[in-house]
Motif scaffolding. Sequence first.
Motif, mmCIF file in Angstrom:
data_model
loop_
_atom_site.group_PDB
_atom_site.id
_atom_site.type_symbol
_atom_site.label_atom_id
_atom_site.label_comp_id
_atom_site.label_asym_id
_atom_site.label_seq_id
_atom_site.Cartn_x
_atom_site.Cartn_y
_atom_site.Cartn_z
ATOM 1 N N GLY A 1 0.690 -1.336 -0.013
ATOM 2 C CA GLY A 1 -0.006 0.179 0.084
ATOM 3 C C GLY A 1 0.955 1.436 -0.012
ATOM 4 O O GLY A 1 1.585 1.558 -0.821
ATOM 5 N N PHE A 2 0.305 2.138 0.958
ATOM 6 C CA PHE A 2 0.667 3.293 0.895
ATOM 7 C C PHE A 2 2.068 3.539 1.317
ATOM 8 O O PHE A 2 3.453 3.718 1.235
ATOM 9 C CB PHE A 2 -0.093 4.652 1.505
ATOM 10 N N SER A 3 2.785 2.436 1.911
ATOM 11 C CA SER A 3 4.157 2.502 2.723
ATOM 12 C C SER A 3 4.886 1.735 1.864
ATOM 13 O O SER A 3 6.072 1.847 2.238
ATOM 14 C CB SER A 3 3.934 1.516 4.015
ATOM 15 N N SER A 4 4.331 1.280 0.582
ATOM 16 C CA SER A 4 5.136 1.010 -0.298
ATOM 17 C C SER A 4 6.775 1.915 -0.575
ATOM 18 O O SER A 4 7.595 1.717 -1.334
ATOM 19 C CB SER A 4 4.554 0.306 -1.725
ATOM 20 N N THR A 5 5.831 3.542 -0.765
ATOM 21 C CA THR A 5 6.548 4.009 -1.148
ATOM 22 C C THR A 5 8.050 5.030 -0.567
ATOM 23 O O THR A 5 8.636 5.590 -0.892
ATOM 24 C CB THR A 5 6.005 5.543 -1.533
ATOM 25 N N ASP A 6 7.363 4.017 0.726
ATOM 26 C CA ASP A 6 8.516 4.314 1.640
ATOM 27 C C ASP A 6 10.582 3.695 1.550
ATOM 28 O O ASP A 6 11.154 3.071 2.345
ATOM 29 C CB ASP A 6 8.615 4.208 3.413
ATOM 30 N N LEU A 7 9.763 2.740 0.638
ATOM 31 C CA LEU A 7 10.545 1.435 0.218
ATOM 32 C C LEU A 7 12.093 1.688 -1.290
ATOM 33 O O LEU A 7 10.991 2.495 -1.832
ATOM 34 C CB LEU A 7 10.646 0.025 0.430
ATOM 35 N N LYS A 8 12.682 1.407 -1.295
ATOM 36 C CA LYS A 8 13.089 1.976 -2.858
ATOM 37 C C LYS A 8 13.255 -0.078 -3.219
ATOM 38 O O LYS A 8 12.750 -1.399 -2.554
ATOM 39 C CB LYS A 8 15.049 1.121 -2.536
ATOM 40 N N GLY A 9 13.683 0.363 -5.137
ATOM 41 C CA GLY A 9 12.881 -0.963 -5.323
ATOM 42 C C GLY A 9 13.456 -2.169 -4.693
ATOM 43 O O GLY A 9 13.267 -3.528 -4.744
ATOM 44 N N SER A 10 14.375 -1.832 -4.621
ATOM 45 C CA SER A 10 15.600 -3.402 -4.028
ATOM 46 C C SER A 10 14.999 -4.273 -3.125
ATOM 47 O O SER A 10 15.204 -4.811 -2.625
ATOM 48 C CB SER A 10 17.507 -2.874 -4.279
ATOM 49 N N GLU A 11 14.233 -3.214 -2.452
ATOM 50 C CA GLU A 11 13.721 -4.004 -1.073
ATOM 51 C C GLU A 11 12.780 -4.214 -1.285
ATOM 52 O O GLU A 11 12.231 -5.164 -0.671
ATOM 53 C CB GLU A 11 13.808 -2.463 0.107
ATOM 54 N N HIS A 12 11.926 -4.022 -2.328
ATOM 55 C CA HIS A 12 10.338 -3.782 -2.207
ATOM 56 C C HIS A 12 9.923 -5.670 -2.880
ATOM 57 O O HIS A 12 8.870 -5.753 -2.689
ATOM 58 C CB HIS A 12 9.495 -2.715 -2.554
ATOM 59 N N ASN A 13 11.049 -4.917 -3.983
ATOM 60 C CA ASN A 13 10.487 -6.443 -5.176
ATOM 61 C C ASN A 13 10.955 -7.723 -4.202
ATOM 62 O O ASN A 13 11.473 -7.872 -3.487
ATOM 63 C CB ASN A 13 11.659 -6.647 -6.149
ATOM 64 N N ASP A 14 9.376 -8.718 -4.383
ATOM 65 C CA ASP A 14 9.488 -9.865 -4.438
ATOM 66 C C ASP A 14 9.758 -11.009 -4.016
ATOM 67 O O ASP A 14 9.986 -11.356 -6.085
ATOM 68 C CB ASP A 14 7.761 -10.426 -4.045
ATOM 69 N N PRO A 15 11.786 -11.241 -4.538
ATOM 70 C CA PRO A 15 12.058 -12.179 -5.144
ATOM 71 C C PRO A 15 11.589 -13.875 -5.258
ATOM 72 O O PRO A 15 10.813 -14.513 -4.268
ATOM 73 C CB PRO A 15 13.235 -12.632 -4.682
ATOM 74 N N PHE A 16 11.425 -14.719 -6.443
ATOM 75 C CA PHE A 16 10.688 -15.610 -6.897
ATOM 76 C C PHE A 16 11.885 -16.824 -6.436
ATOM 77 O O PHE A 16 13.189 -16.634 -6.183
ATOM 78 C CB PHE A 16 10.469 -15.954 -8.079
ATOM 79 N N ALA A 17 11.126 -17.166 -5.768
ATOM 80 C CA ALA A 17 12.331 -18.838 -5.261
ATOM 81 C C ALA A 17 11.035 -19.950 -5.642
ATOM 82 O O ALA A 17 9.892 -19.813 -5.542
ATOM 83 C CB ALA A 17 12.619 -18.735 -3.621
ATOM 84 N N VAL A 18 11.303 -21.476 -5.496
ATOM 85 C CA VAL A 18 10.885 -22.747 -5.187
ATOM 86 C C VAL A 18 10.633 -23.082 -4.416
ATOM 87 O O VAL A 18 11.910 -23.025 -3.233
ATOM 88 C CB VAL A 18 11.738 -23.578 -6.163
#
Lengths: 364, 364, 364, 364
Positions: free
Chosen positions: C249-266
């Motif tokens: 939500g709005f708190s996403s704006t406090d993060l950088k892309g490198s922090e906010h992206n959701d890494p994929f894993a198996v």
Amino acid sequence: MSSTFGKAFRLTTWGESHGPEIGGVIDGCPANLKIDVDAIQHQLSRRRPGQSKLTTPRDEKDQVIFVSGLQDNVTTGTPLAFRILNTNAKPSDYSNAASIYRPSHADFTYEKKYGIRSSSGGGRASARETAVRVAAGSIAEQLLARHGVQIVAWVEKVHTIRAVAAEFPTRNAVDANAVRCPSVEVAEEMSRAILEAKKIGDSLGGVIAAAVTGAPAGWGEPVFDKLEADLAKAMMSLPAVKGFEVGSGFSSTDLKGSEHNDPFAVKDGATVTTSNFSGGIQGGISNGMPITMRVAFKPTATIMQKQSSVDEQGNEVTLQPKGRHDPCVVPRAVPIVEAMTALVLADHYLRQLRHRNRPAGETP
Amino acid sequence: MSSTFGKAFRLTTWGESHGPEIGGVIDGCPANLKIDVDAIQHQLSRRRPGQSKLTTPRDEKDQVIFVSGLQDNVTTGTPLAFRILNTNAKPSDYSNAASIYRPSHADFTYEKKYGIRSSSGGGRASARETAVRVAAGSIAEQLLARHGVQIVAWVEKVHTIRAVAAEFPTRNAVDANAVRCPSVEVAEEMSRAILEAKKIGDSLGGVIAAAVTGAPAGWGEPVFDKLEADLAKAMMSLPAVKGFEVGSGFSSTDLKGSEHNDPFAVKDGATVTTSNFSGGIQGGISNGMPITMRVAFKPTATIMQKQSSVDEQGNEVTLQPKGRHDPCVVPRAVPIVEAMTALVLADHYLRQLRHRNRPAGETP
Amino acid sequence: MSSTFGKAFRLTTWGESHGPEIGGVIDGCPANLKIDVDAIQHQLSRRRPGQSKLTTPRDEKDQVIFVSGLQDNVTTGTPLAFRILNTNAKPSDYSNAASIYRPSHADFTYEKKYGIRSSSGGGRASARETAVRVAAGSIAEQLLARHGVQIVAWVEKVHTIRAVAAEFPTRNAVDANAVRCPSVEVAEEMSRAILEAKKIGDSLGGVIAAAVTGAPAGWGEPVFDKLEADLAKAMMSLPAVKGFEVGSGFSSTDLKGSEHNDPFAVKDGATVTTSNFSGGIQGGISNGMPITMRVAFKPTATIMQKQSSVDEQGNEVTLQPKGRHDPCVVPRAVPIVEAMTALVLADHYLRQLRHRNRPAGETP
Amino acid sequence: MSSTFGKAFRLTTWGESHGPEIGGVIDGCPANLKIDVDAIQHQLSRRRPGQSKLTTPRDEKDQVIFVSGLQDNVTTGTPLAFRILNTNAKPSDYSNAASIYRPSHADFTYEKKYGIRSSSGGGRASARETAVRVAAGSIAEQLLARHGVQIVAWVEKVHTIRAVAAEFPTRNAVDANAVRCPSVEVAEEMSRAILEAKKIGDSLGGVIAAAVTGAPAGWGEPVFDKLEADLAKAMMSLPAVKGFEVGSGFSSTDLKGSEHNDPFAVKDGATVTTSNFSGGIQGGISNGMPITMRVAFKPTATIMQKQSSVDEQGNEVTLQPKGRHDPCVVPRAVPIVEAMTALVLADHYLRQLRHRNRPAGETP
């Protein structure tokens, strides 16, 4: 929203007869469908003006250009958009008549509706827009063909000349002559009548019959989106169409219920009806029998004769004939009727996918 | 979504023939419209079974009960919901036939579509649902009447007996006899034919004609929502309808363009056409002339005679007649055709309100 | 058309707070779904006023009455219509205020929109209509549950008091206290704040969080009907809602892309993300992770304090408090948020059924 | 149908980031509206990549080409179709990553939904499609401007840096700097933060605020198509948006009802509110006060750093950065937010045209 057709397989169209192009976008075509572009072009060539001496000499290549939704000719699930260029527009043909309302055309009504209308030709009201329907209908037909559904239409009547077919013809039989009437002798008579009308600058109408085979029972939705209701709307939205029948149509009224009801029987393990006055639809839902219908096209409004009319200033005037004209649109309308049939059936095929409750745990 | 009709004046319906009630909700009716409930009841009484010896003895009061959207009988702009109770349902009449598919009914197709169907009577497929259309259509008609639009329908043909009207009848003239055919002598002949069919447990179909006067030019939307396309869909969504024509209909094909085109002329300062083969619609848009159409109803599927059929288990069986039946639905279908016409026109009246660009600063 | 929600699973509603009833009809619910009416009643009882000392004393039984589409509690595929009676309407409570626009209510805007408004209470604008959403949402939820989809909502914030949940609670944990905040201690603090506000005739707002587990990847449609877009519309269409967030939500704006992206894993053979800032949705389509969201409800507009306002005649006046009020709607809104979530997901479940091209020959 | 937005003013879009073009068609734009094409281009240039050092170097001319519905730049009432060519597509930039799901992009979910996805770039999921929204929104804005409605959006927050505006800025003030934050000093700080993120291959998000002035009371439709519900859907359908607020939004929950209610008062003869926590909307309908909202954009998913992911074969892999990236989309998203606002308001402007009952005899 009136330029959109269908609810699940949705076609939205644009374009005017004398603009640079016409086009359409299909939203809802399933992904991973291999598109046969040649099959689309084939249907377009059957609709194309200039294909025989029976039709208008206006000659359009009608090459379909896909701009979205295809990758290596396979649908991606995203909107399938395509354009068809207007290569033979001749606005000047229409210039002197621009301020006169052509009888039984849409000039007057567009003016009244919008307070403005295209200054030449039929604009959006021109049958030019049906090329988009044919292209989209061919895609719908390819989707349906995967599931065994076949559509064929043919000319049954031109002016007062009627052919009676014993059974559904193949498309090859339909295309064996320029009239697209599978009865060879009647076709020749029709052809003569059309050329005669052309010679005197007059026009003829006719009736197209169509049949769908291979559609399973269960397509069509009560109570307003009955299959015959959507087919009727599809056909009556075509330029020049004045009537629609499903199954026995108007002639049903000449029979009694005991004559008209279609008895059920078992054939090869399947429930069938031994007659098909219902035209393959009962309660708005397909019953697995062939779906049959008829569409009446009036004689083309464009004729090469003097006519009484009124101009934009409200003066009574005589309209002088000018330009090109199609003495009988019915042969070219055969693929258009097929296309509209395909659009309706593809829509209901997709709609039916969600009517039965899926087994627990089965998710798409 | 198939139980919703219309885009701007939207009717959604529910209810089955043997449930506790049927009902409808209209979304989009303008606020501040005074509703004449008696006028609704009048149309319902014209559709009602049991109104004469020509119809089924099933007797429903069909009292409309408003539950939302009205304050002192004035619309508030919020959804206009109403109920009509099923007071005379007799499920037992149908019990022994429950497992046999009645020929030319929707039993088989509902079963195939949904994998389940109502265990008695026609359920949702019953013509009972048309009472909701009549109530809603009467409201639409009241909205249209404020703007000078009048609708009338009448019986033109029963079985092979046809009446030819010189001009549009009034509703009083239509209701002067139980058949609702304004030609008195022909009506008597039709009445005899219906009673004769009733006596032998058979049924008859027929044709209803309808006319709209007072509609201005400009209603209807190209290219898919043409006025005749929406009218066709409206009519073909009615139970038992097999054909639809606008204006000259199928008979247009017997004429040449020079005979069929409607010349424009000036009359009392207005642009009119001197003939009306177009049926008041050109290019899908009303032209200010009367809108005319015809609707073909097949002979009722319910007959009191033995018929061949198949049961749910796939056995060929003979269906024994039982229950009540309507030897000819056409007289009762007159207000239904009027209702569907009104629903389509009210929808396009509202849609047209937004097509012309309003003067700068004029906001709703 | 604004009283209809959804495209494949479509709910249309009607009814006003002080009319005889409210109701709804669902078009598109698959056939052969066994409906648990008790489960519907349970959700209605969670929404019901008068359930605890924290809510308005207005007491409605809210018994759902099905009138169409069910046979032995199994859906038949036809419209599923139901009614809920208004048993405790007290128009007189509102009479003296009828001509004064209540601040932050819809009196003024309804008057401006329609030129008429209900003379008492909130009419259509009352939160009373949400009972219909809850009943319909429970049906949607039962359809989803067959496919392993679970929905839960809870109170996360009341006024300035916020609870932080480590994991998604169960509905039992949510209902363990009257505030419906799964954190017991915070719930007590919230309860005290609500009672304090009630004592002084004031009101409080709050935030509801919701989570969906078990939804497969693939639901949601680009580009306009993204899953989060439809959820946002669903929630913002509720009375008193001022904000919506999905995932971070709005708190996403406090993060950088490198922090906010959701890494994929198996994990266990399946592709998952190791964080879930996306809230289970990427590109508008579910990715199989829990779908998370937050909804902000303003403090109730009805308060028991004097307020400045204007009457219908345009005079500045003081509005005297009268009637019943709900000091904080948030606890009762929990099942409403669940219902709207279910309506959106059931719609997209059905829509997804037609996106993949079926094997050749497989027809519904 | 998910590529269509709006009910009366309807936009349908198509096109993928790496196809030949993107495009749109508007159905329902009133006739006789003079279109200012320069104004459209101006908004497109504000959205365009490559406009400053803060944005991606991908450079698209984004020239709008009308192909239908315009005559001498005046709308004819027929579908308004336009194309925008993709002149700078570089599929090869994406080739090595084609089989790896990029974190927080739509690669994985498109694959799961359709069983196929575009082999390069974001395809339909790319923000490229928003150019079509901006062009259509500019047309909507021109329709609204005729009636005194003005829209402005601006950057309020980038990462953790927030600007507080005392009043609504002009578009000129917004465009005075590349960040589009009207507070000059804060804009410089934001600019530095964006350039810093760019340098390390990271990305930032932010919040855009928007205000509508001049909209009359009465727009918006209860209960599902409330004005804030349609605005929420509009904004949440944009790529990268995670939150939406109207008026006081989430901060409303910090206030009591007595603080949050907006008192009515009379000013210059008109009924106004003396505060505007409602954000100009009450009960889903505009009240004549400014409509205010906020939209949260997450940090761009494309970053130039190594990330953990999974490939199509289900192997855990490391994604190597490649291609072009936009360190912060918020400045370019300003005209997009304006466009979506305009599309919603134009839709509701047209819808409101039919809600009041017209005087008897007044027909369109």
